[in-house]
Design a protein around this motif. Structure first.
Motif, PDB file in Angstrom:
ATOM      1  N   ASP A  66       1.084  -1.051   0.082  1.00  0.00           N
ATOM      2  CA  ASP A  66       0.093   0.105   0.154  1.00  0.00           C
ATOM      3  C   ASP A  66       1.085   1.390  -0.159  1.00  0.00           C
ATOM      4  O   ASP A  66       1.706   1.232   0.879  1.00  0.00           O
ATOM      5  N   VAL A 206      -9.996   1.216  -2.150  1.00  0.00           N
ATOM      6  CA  VAL A 206      -9.340   1.401  -0.842  1.00  0.00           C
ATOM      7  C   VAL A 206     -10.575   1.023   0.245  1.00  0.00           C
ATOM      8  O   VAL A 206     -10.425   0.350   1.227  1.00  0.00           O
ATOM      9  N   THR A 213      -4.799  -4.707  -1.190  1.00  0.00           N
ATOM     10  CA  THR A 213      -3.453  -4.777  -1.919  1.00  0.00           C
ATOM     11  C   THR A 213      -3.069  -6.229  -1.871  1.00  0.00           C
ATOM     12  O   THR A 213      -1.850  -6.475  -2.770  1.00  0.00           O
ATOM     13  N   TYR A 219      -5.875  -4.868  -6.672  1.00  0.00           N
ATOM     14  CA  TYR A 219      -4.662  -3.952  -6.618  1.00  0.00           C
ATOM     15  C   TYR A 219      -4.739  -3.170  -8.051  1.00  0.00           C
ATOM     16  O   TYR A 219      -4.010  -3.332  -8.948  1.00  0.00           O
TER      17      TYR A 219
END
Length: 286
Positions: A66, A206, A213, A219
């Motif tokens: 991240d 997110v 991640t 991702y």
């Protein structure tokens, strides 16, 4: 200040590693002593066993990739391959690095040096094909200083006005313009704009998945490479991001980050040709 300066110097070294692995002028070759060397080449990039594919090992399983949460050298190296900030580091020749435009094609500062305006490139995208906008930078920078994020490197943005209140004075007048208001003149602010914790992430990704991640499917990033698989404690595989604006400048089609921590085994794999580049050598006796 000393810690921050050291970290910025580390970023330059990491950027040079990116150029060596994926740039258009450098190739990793093995010398007779088994060391890794960067050499200029005019021909096709032919690393390792398969043309255009690099097998590297810089560490074992990363703690985080991240951009806001990574604190390690190996994680930052991977993040720099997967993501890109307003500015980026490039090969300046003779082993030196230089700052060049990244997601921002140009920028300027006010006469008093406190207001910086960045103009984003046309057509920049995340690897899922969605556009990167100035609002992505507003969100990502505020996320870094948000106490809920608990980012160790949140102090890297302490020169921005509003830092102490954890509400940065940054704005997006439109989708292609990102404005930063500093509370004090910062001579290394451009370097900060190339530091991994300032790279953009997608808010919807997110905030919908705390483990975003860990899976290539979630991702979502904006750098020259994208993650295609992660066999935990074995290998992270990346390939060129077809949405990246400068993809043709990167001649390594694939990069495999092998995840190992036994330095003797890593060195043996390097000497045998299984690995093209390694981050450290095992101690040897004279």
């Amino acid at each position: 200040m000393k810690k921050k300066t050291w970290i910025l110097a580390l970023v330059i070294a990491l950027a040079m590693a990116l150029t060596a692995c994926g740039g258009n002028k450098a190739n990793n070759s093995k010398t007779s002593e088994g060391n890794s060397a960067s050499t200029e080449t005019k021909g096709d990039f032919e690393p390792g066993k398969v043309d255009g594919e690099l097998d590297v090992c810089i560490a074992s399983e990363p703690e985080s990739i991240d951009p806001a949460l990574n604190t390690t050298v190996d994680g930052a190296t991977m993040v720099q391959h997967l993501s890109e900030g307003l500015l980026k580091w490039d090969d300046g020749g003779n082993g030196q690095a230089k700052l060049v435009p990244g997601q921002a094609e140009s920028w300027e500062k006010s006469e008093d040096g406190l207001t910086w305006t960045f103009h984003l490139r046309d057509g920049i995208k995340f690897n899922d094909g969605t556009p990167v906008t100035a609002n992505d930078f507003v969100y990502s920078w505020n996320r870094v200083v948000d106490p809920k994020t608990a980012a160790e490197y949140e102090y890297m943005l302490d020169m921005v006005d509003g830092y102490e209140e954890k509400a940065l004075k940054i704005e997006a007048p439109d989708e292609k313009t990102f404005v930063v208001h500093l509370k004090t003149i910062c001579p290394y602010f451009e370097e900060i704009c190339a530091f991994p914790c300032t790279y953009p992430v997608k808010k919807d990704i997110v905030e919908s998945n705390e483990q975003w991640t860990l899976d290539p499917a979630t991702y979502v990033s904006n750098g020259p490479y994208k993650m295609v698989s992660w066999e935990h404690n074995q290998v992270i595989k990346m390939e060129k991001n077809p949405e990246y604006y400068d993809k043709d400048s990167y001649t390594a089609e694939k990069i495999n980050f092998n995840l190992k921590d036994d330095h003797n085994a890593i060195y043996a794999s390097y000497r045998s040709g299984e690995l093209d580049f390694i981050g450290a050598f095992a101690p040897t006796e004279e």
